[in-house]
Design an enzyme around this catalytic site. Structure first.
Site, PDB file in Angstrom:
ATOM      1  CB  ILE A  35     -28.851  29.632  15.348  1.00  0.00           C
ATOM      2  CG1 ILE A  35     -28.374  30.895  14.488  1.00  0.00           C
ATOM      3  CG2 ILE A  35     -28.495  29.429  16.694  1.00  0.00           C
ATOM      4  CD1 ILE A  35     -28.797  32.191  15.382  1.00  0.00           C
ATOM      5  CG  LEU A  53     -35.538  29.230  16.075  1.00  0.00           C
ATOM      6  CD1 LEU A  53     -35.394  28.607  17.287  1.00  0.00           C
ATOM      7  CD2 LEU A  53     -36.920  28.494  15.203  1.00  0.00           C
ATOM      8  N   GLY A  74     -33.873  27.104  20.471  1.00  0.00           N
ATOM      9  CA  GLY A  74     -34.042  28.455  21.220  1.00  0.00           C
ATOM     10  C   GLY A  74     -33.130  28.497  22.576  1.00  0.00           C
ATOM     11  CB  VAL A  75     -32.376  31.131  25.046  1.00  0.00           C
ATOM     12  CG1 VAL A  75     -31.659  31.380  26.235  1.00  0.00           C
ATOM     13  CG2 VAL A  75     -31.905  32.139  24.019  1.00  0.00           C
ATOM     14  CB  SER A 112     -39.197  24.400  30.293  1.00  0.00           C
ATOM     15  OG  SER A 112     -38.384  24.409  31.405  1.00  0.00           O
ATOM     16  CG  ASN A 113     -38.906  22.313  34.924  1.00  0.00           C
ATOM     17  OD1 ASN A 113     -38.837  23.056  36.285  1.00  0.00           O
ATOM     18  ND2 ASN A 113     -37.801  21.934  34.351  1.00  0.00           N
ATOM     19  CE1 TYR A 137     -35.769  27.834  28.413  1.00  0.00           C
ATOM     20  CE2 TYR A 137     -36.144  27.101  30.489  1.00  0.00           C
ATOM     21  CZ  TYR A 137     -35.902  26.747  29.223  1.00  0.00           C
ATOM     22  OH  TYR A 137     -36.254  25.550  28.927  1.00  0.00           O
ATOM     23  CB  SER A 167     -34.512  15.547  29.082  1.00  0.00           C
ATOM     24  OG  SER A 167     -34.418  14.244  28.285  1.00  0.00           O
ATOM     25  NE  ARG A 175     -35.642  21.660  39.987  1.00  0.00           N
ATOM     26  CZ  ARG A 175     -35.383  21.670  38.479  1.00  0.00           C
ATOM     27  NH1 ARG A 175     -34.156  20.939  38.411  1.00  0.00           N
ATOM     28  NH2 ARG A 175     -36.202  21.837  37.650  1.00  0.00           N
TER      29      ARG A 175
HETATM   30  P1  NAI Z   1     -29.782  23.326  24.123  1.00  0.00           P
HETATM   31  O1  NAI Z   1     -29.269  24.679  24.766  1.00  0.00           O
HETATM   32  O2  NAI Z   1     -28.503  22.234  24.338  1.00  0.00           O
HETATM   33  O3  NAI Z   1     -30.155  23.188  22.514  1.00  0.00           O
HETATM   34  C1  NAI Z   1     -31.137  24.375  22.212  1.00  0.00           C
HETATM   35  C2  NAI Z   1     -30.605  24.749  20.600  1.00  0.00           C
HETATM   36  O4  NAI Z   1     -31.366  25.976  20.288  1.00  0.00           O
HETATM   37  C3  NAI Z   1     -29.070  24.949  20.671  1.00  0.00           C
HETATM   38  O5  NAI Z   1     -28.370  24.210  19.750  1.00  0.00           O
HETATM   39  C4  NAI Z   1     -29.186  26.343  20.193  1.00  0.00           C
HETATM   40  O6  NAI Z   1     -27.971  26.746  19.326  1.00  0.00           O
HETATM   41  C5  NAI Z   1     -30.474  26.700  19.610  1.00  0.00           C
HETATM   42  N1  NAI Z   1     -30.894  28.070  19.254  1.00  0.00           N
HETATM   43  C6  NAI Z   1     -30.574  29.006  20.095  1.00  0.00           C
HETATM   44  N2  NAI Z   1     -31.107  30.195  19.778  1.00  0.00           N
HETATM   45  C7  NAI Z   1     -31.435  29.912  18.400  1.00  0.00           C
HETATM   46  C8  NAI Z   1     -31.759  30.641  17.621  1.00  0.00           C
HETATM   47  N3  NAI Z   1     -32.020  32.054  17.518  1.00  0.00           N
HETATM   48  N4  NAI Z   1     -32.436  30.152  16.328  1.00  0.00           N
HETATM   49  C9  NAI Z   1     -32.007  28.750  16.189  1.00  0.00           C
HETATM   50  N5  NAI Z   1     -31.631  27.913  17.174  1.00  0.00           N
HETATM   51  C10 NAI Z   1     -31.313  28.433  18.359  1.00  0.00           C
HETATM   52  O7  NAI Z   1     -31.025  22.858  25.008  1.00  0.00           O
HETATM   53  P2  NAI Z   1     -31.567  21.202  25.339  1.00  0.00           P
HETATM   54  O8  NAI Z   1     -31.290  20.748  26.574  1.00  0.00           O
HETATM   55  O9  NAI Z   1     -31.254  20.474  24.065  1.00  0.00           O
HETATM   56  O10 NAI Z   1     -33.138  21.683  25.244  1.00  0.00           O
HETATM   57  C11 NAI Z   1     -33.861  21.434  23.939  1.00  0.00           C
HETATM   58  C12 NAI Z   1     -35.249  22.046  24.226  1.00  0.00           C
HETATM   59  O11 NAI Z   1     -35.839  21.311  25.203  1.00  0.00           O
HETATM   60  C13 NAI Z   1     -35.028  23.775  24.367  1.00  0.00           C
HETATM   61  O12 NAI Z   1     -36.184  24.360  24.068  1.00  0.00           O
HETATM   62  C14 NAI Z   1     -35.293  23.760  25.837  1.00  0.00           C
HETATM   63  O13 NAI Z   1     -35.757  24.771  26.496  1.00  0.00           O
HETATM   64  C15 NAI Z   1     -36.262  22.437  26.222  1.00  0.00           C
HETATM   65  N6  NAI Z   1     -36.178  21.798  27.491  1.00  0.00           N
HETATM   66  C16 NAI Z   1     -34.988  21.101  27.978  1.00  0.00           C
HETATM   67  C17 NAI Z   1     -34.897  20.601  28.893  1.00  0.00           C
HETATM   68  C18 NAI Z   1     -33.697  19.451  29.427  1.00  0.00           C
HETATM   69  O14 NAI Z   1     -33.871  18.950  30.565  1.00  0.00           O
HETATM   70  N7  NAI Z   1     -32.742  19.136  28.363  1.00  0.00           N
HETATM   71  C19 NAI Z   1     -35.628  20.830  30.115  1.00  0.00           C
HETATM   72  C20 NAI Z   1     -36.912  21.710  29.698  1.00  0.00           C
HETATM   73  C21 NAI Z   1     -36.874  22.097  28.602  1.00  0.00           C
HETATM   74  C1  15L Z   2     -34.845  23.343  31.394  1.00  0.00           C
HETATM   75  O1  15L Z   2     -35.610  24.049  30.944  1.00  0.00           O
HETATM   76  C2  15L Z   2     -33.346  23.588  30.911  1.00  0.00           C
HETATM   77  O2  15L Z   2     -33.481  23.621  29.531  1.00  0.00           O
HETATM   78  C3  15L Z   2     -32.620  22.545  31.173  1.00  0.00           C
HETATM   79  O3  15L Z   2     -31.414  22.854  31.077  1.00  0.00           O
HETATM   80  C4  15L Z   2     -32.655  22.098  32.666  1.00  0.00           C
HETATM   81  O4  15L Z   2     -32.013  22.934  33.443  1.00  0.00           O
HETATM   82  C5  15L Z   2     -34.305  21.771  33.305  1.00  0.00           C
HETATM   83  O5  15L Z   2     -34.988  22.681  32.791  1.00  0.00           O
HETATM   84  C6  15L Z   2     -34.442  21.451  34.605  1.00  0.00           C
HETATM   85  O6  15L Z   2     -35.047  22.174  34.993  1.00  0.00           O
HETATM   86  O7  15L Z   2     -33.616  20.833  35.351  1.00  0.00           O
END
Ligand code: NAI
Ligand code: 15L
Length: 267
Positions: A35, A53, A74-75, A112-113, A137, A167, A175
């Site tokens: 988005i 989305l 997503g969020v 997600s965890n 979430y 990640s 943690r």
């Molecule tokens: P992020 O928040 O940086 O990226 C998520 C992206 O989704 C953002 O660029 C945002 O603009 C987009 N988004 C939000 N609402 C939207 C909508 N309505 N339509 C289209 N796009 C939309 O998060 P990150 O860290 O890159 O994570 C990516 C995915 O992995 C997410 O689904 C997150 O829940 C999942 N995840 C990430 C973890 C991590 O450690 N980075 C841990 C667990 C899950």
């Molecule tokens: C998630 O699901 C979040 O997207 C990421 O930002 C971190 O907070 C991660 O989990 C975590 O549990 O460390």
């Protein structure tokens, strides 16, 4: 490359920017969507498409012509339910319904965890452990996993749901010494998820080969995921931080501080 066109949602996000670079060897064309604005396409092997989305028709257009979907949009943190509903809950439905209509047979779902966030850090769990979502979430990711399961049973669309730990370039706190997933190990998991035959709906935990992990991936052994990195190399840096009290959510639960987020008010 094994694929003609892959779709990555969430491409403007933290992981999306990393995957934009890292997925290119897997596919002739990488379609990137978010988005939010993204860097323009640097050549014909990249397609950039802005899409909300929560917008069903837009998602249906987005999915046309792709071989597989990496659903990372997503969020990504705990927020009020109303903010999660459109992007994550309607969003994941739109992705699967568009996959069905356009004949896409494989999805990698960034779960997600926080689907299992209320399990205690003293307990090691596998993919069959009861879910214990730690907020709206985590609930939305749990719903996404159910959506994946339904679309496999009903329509044969296969999914690997990666319950990603943390990640980032490196673990940011104590943690994350347990939950850290390196980018290389994430990419390996995605590649295994895309190319392993007959995954049905497989749930796999996304953590590197850390010294202490709370997650047992034996139920996803068919993926052949072998993490190569470990948080151990960052231990001295992380342990230079102030200690975490034993009763702090970050020291008690898999989901850490997410278990203590909210409430968000009554309006
Ligand atoms: P992020 O928040 O940086 O990226 C998520 C992206 O989704 C953002 O660029 C945002 O603009 C987009 N988004 C939000 N609402 C939207 C909508 N309505 N339509 C289209 N796009 C939309 O998060 P990150 O860290 O890159 O994570 C990516 C995915 O992995 C997410 O689904 C997150 O829940 C999942 N995840 C990430 C973890 C991590 O450690 N980075 C841990 C667990 C899950
Ligand atoms: C998630 O699901 C979040 O997207 C990421 O930002 C971190 O907070 C991660 O989990 C975590 O549990 O460390």
């Amino acid at each position: 490359p094994p694929f003609h066109r892959l779709l990555l949602t969430g491409a403007a996000g933290g992981l999306g920017k990393v995957l934009r670079e890292r997925l290119q060897p897997l596919t002739e064309i990488l379609r990137l969507s978010d988005i939010a604005e993204m860097a323009p396409a640097e050549g014909p092997h990249i397609e950039v498409q802005i899409c909300d989305l929560a917008d069903k028709q837009a998602v249906h257009q987005l999915v046309e012509g792709v071989d597989a979907i990496l659903h990372f949009g997503g969020v990504s943190v705990e927020r009020p339910f109303e903010e999660i509903l459109g992007p994550n809950i309607s969003g994941v439905f739109h992705i699967y319904e568009a996959a069905r209509r356009h004949g896409v047979k494989r999805v990698i779902f960034a779960s997600s965890n926080h689907v299992i966030g209320f399990h205690k850090q003293t307990d090691t769990i596998d993919a069959n452990a009861p879910r214990r979502p730690d907020g709206y979430y985590g609930l939305s990711k749990s719903y996404g996993e159910d959506m994946a399961s339904f679309y496999f049973d009903r329509y044969g669309i296969e999914t690997v749901s990666i319950r990603i730990g943390s990640s980032f370039t490196e673990p940011l706190n104590r943690r994350m010494m347990s939950t850290w997933l390196s980018y290389d190990d994430l990419v390996q998991l995605i590649e295994r998820g895309l190319t392993t035959p007959d995954v049905g709906h497989t749930v796999v935990y996304g953590a590197s080969a850390n010294k202490t992990v709370w997650w047992d991936n034996s139920k996803a052994a068919h993926l052949g995921f072998e993490p190569k990195d470990t948080s151990e190399v960052f231990r001295d840096k992380v342990e230079a931080q102030p200690p975490v009290p034993a009763d702090d959510p970050n020291a008690l639960y898999h989901g850490g501080a997410f278990t203590a987020a909210g409430p968000f008010g009554d309006d």
